[in-house]
Design a protein around this motif. Structure first.
Motif, PDB file in Angstrom:
ATOM      1  N   ARG A  76       9.877   0.740  -5.433  1.00  0.00           N
ATOM      2  CA  ARG A  76       9.711  -0.625  -5.929  1.00  0.00           C
ATOM      3  C   ARG A  76       8.310  -0.760  -6.511  1.00  0.00           C
ATOM      4  N   LEU A  77       8.209  -1.328  -7.709  1.00  0.00           N
ATOM      5  CA  LEU A  77       6.935  -1.536  -8.388  1.00  0.00           C
ATOM      6  C   LEU A  77       6.596  -3.022  -8.341  1.00  0.00           C
ATOM      7  N   THR A 100       3.676  -5.654  -9.796  1.00  0.00           N
ATOM      8  CA  THR A 100       2.622  -5.734 -10.799  1.00  0.00           C
ATOM      9  C   THR A 100       1.632  -6.837 -10.442  1.00  0.00           C
ATOM     10  N   PHE A 101       0.328  -6.555 -10.623  1.00  0.00           N
ATOM     11  CA  PHE A 101      -0.718  -7.545 -10.405  1.00  0.00           C
ATOM     12  C   PHE A 101      -0.991  -8.275 -11.713  1.00  0.00           C
ATOM     13  N   ASN A 102      -1.016  -9.587 -11.661  1.00  0.00           N
ATOM     14  CA  ASN A 102      -1.321 -10.366 -12.850  1.00  0.00           C
ATOM     15  C   ASN A 102      -2.198 -11.551 -12.444  1.00  0.00           C
ATOM     16  N   PRO A 103      -3.480 -11.537 -12.749  1.00  0.00           N
ATOM     17  CA  PRO A 103      -4.222 -10.542 -13.523  1.00  0.00           C
ATOM     18  C   PRO A 103      -4.512  -9.301 -12.686  1.00  0.00           C
ATOM     19  N   PRO A 104      -4.964  -8.240 -13.345  1.00  0.00           N
ATOM     20  CA  PRO A 104      -5.280  -7.010 -12.621  1.00  0.00           C
ATOM     21  C   PRO A 104      -6.410  -7.222 -11.610  1.00  0.00           C
ATOM     22  N   ILE A 105      -6.472  -6.314 -10.649  1.00  0.00           N
ATOM     23  CA  ILE A 105      -7.547  -6.359  -9.663  1.00  0.00           C
ATOM     24  C   ILE A 105      -8.669  -5.434 -10.119  1.00  0.00           C
ATOM     25  N   TYR A 106      -9.820  -5.540  -9.473  1.00  0.00           N
ATOM     26  CA  TYR A 106     -10.913  -4.620  -9.777  1.00  0.00           C
ATOM     27  C   TYR A 106     -10.551  -3.225  -9.311  1.00  0.00           C
ATOM     28  N   SER A 107     -10.952  -2.231 -10.070  1.00  0.00           N
ATOM     29  CA  SER A 107     -10.639  -0.858  -9.687  1.00  0.00           C
ATOM     30  C   SER A 107     -11.372  -0.452  -8.407  1.00  0.00           C
ATOM     31  N   LYS A 114       5.672   5.618   1.430  1.00  0.00           N
ATOM     32  CA  LYS A 114       4.350   5.832   0.849  1.00  0.00           C
ATOM     33  C   LYS A 114       4.121   4.788  -0.224  1.00  0.00           C
ATOM     34  N   PHE A 115       2.897   4.774  -0.737  1.00  0.00           N
ATOM     35  CA  PHE A 115       2.598   3.899  -1.865  1.00  0.00           C
ATOM     36  C   PHE A 115       1.464   4.506  -2.661  1.00  0.00           C
ATOM     37  N   ARG A 150      -3.509  -2.381 -11.764  1.00  0.00           N
ATOM     38  CA  ARG A 150      -2.473  -3.229 -12.362  1.00  0.00           C
ATOM     39  C   ARG A 150      -1.182  -3.325 -11.542  1.00  0.00           C
ATOM     40  N   ASP A 151      -0.962  -2.391 -10.610  1.00  0.00           N
ATOM     41  CA  ASP A 151       0.287  -2.426  -9.853  1.00  0.00           C
ATOM     42  C   ASP A 151       0.208  -1.561  -8.594  1.00  0.00           C
ATOM     43  N   VAL A 152       1.224  -1.746  -7.761  1.00  0.00           N
ATOM     44  CA  VAL A 152       1.402  -0.898  -6.582  1.00  0.00           C
ATOM     45  C   VAL A 152       2.866  -0.467  -6.570  1.00  0.00           C
ATOM     46  N   ARG A 153       3.087   0.798  -6.293  1.00  0.00           N
ATOM     47  CA  ARG A 153       4.447   1.342  -6.204  1.00  0.00           C
ATOM     48  C   ARG A 153       4.675   1.770  -4.765  1.00  0.00           C
TER      49      ARG A 153
END
Length: 165
Positions: A50-51, A53-60, A98-99, A104-107
């Motif tokens: 499952r994906l 998505t972060f909107n807006p993206p988070i800091y790296s 696992k993840f 921009r996202d987490v899987r």
């Protein structure tokens, strides 16, 4: 003097980094603590993955912690930090969760040899919480305990954002 010039140069680079050639600006990532909750099933249709998505993206530089609701006891819900692995009695891998993530996202995904045979208690309607931890807090909290993380970051249940997938 060198320190001041270096500081000004870095500030200028960071300011210009969000500019594009068209003259528009990208939305910068937001440095906040957030908790997302998603209920998902893992099956062959979604490739046991499952994906989100972060909107807006988070800091790296932020840290993403992912927990799976594994049950409850007299003290409340029990959250397991991923990765989470289950083994056969002989020590061989049965299955696990696992993840991986980007800014921009987490899987979230399952691993194992025969995932279709894994009990539906582990595959269907799994509640996952994704905690975005700003880099400044990441080293000072006990990441293994969902309760400790939420307490340290002062997150209330009402602040958990439910995501429908």
């Amino acid at each position: 003097m060198k320190k001041i010039i270096t500081l000004l140069a870095i500030t200028g680079l960071l300011t210009l980094q969000s500019c594009t050639t068209s003259g528009s600006f990208e939305i910068a990532p937001i440095a906040t603590t957030e908790v997302f909750e998603v209920t998902t099933s893992f099956n062959s249709t979604n490739n046991f993955s499952r994906l989100v998505t972060f909107n807006p993206p988070i800091y790296s530089s932020d840290v993403v912690l992912t927990y799976r609701l594994s049950g409850s006891n007299s003290q409340g819900d029990v959250w397991e930090l991923l990765p989470e692995t289950y083994y056969f009695n002989n020590g061989a891998l049965d299955f696990g969760f696992k993840f991986d993530y980007t800014n921009r996202d987490v899987r979230i995904y399952m691993i194992g040899n025969d995932l279709q045979s894994v009990s539906t208690n582990f595959r269907l309607n799994q509640v996952i919480r994704i905690v975005i931890v700003p880099a400044s807090y990441a080293k000072s909290i006990n990441k293994n305990s969902y309760s400790d993380v939420i307490t340290a970051l002062n997150i209330k249940d009402s602040q958990i954002q439910k995501i429908d997938l």
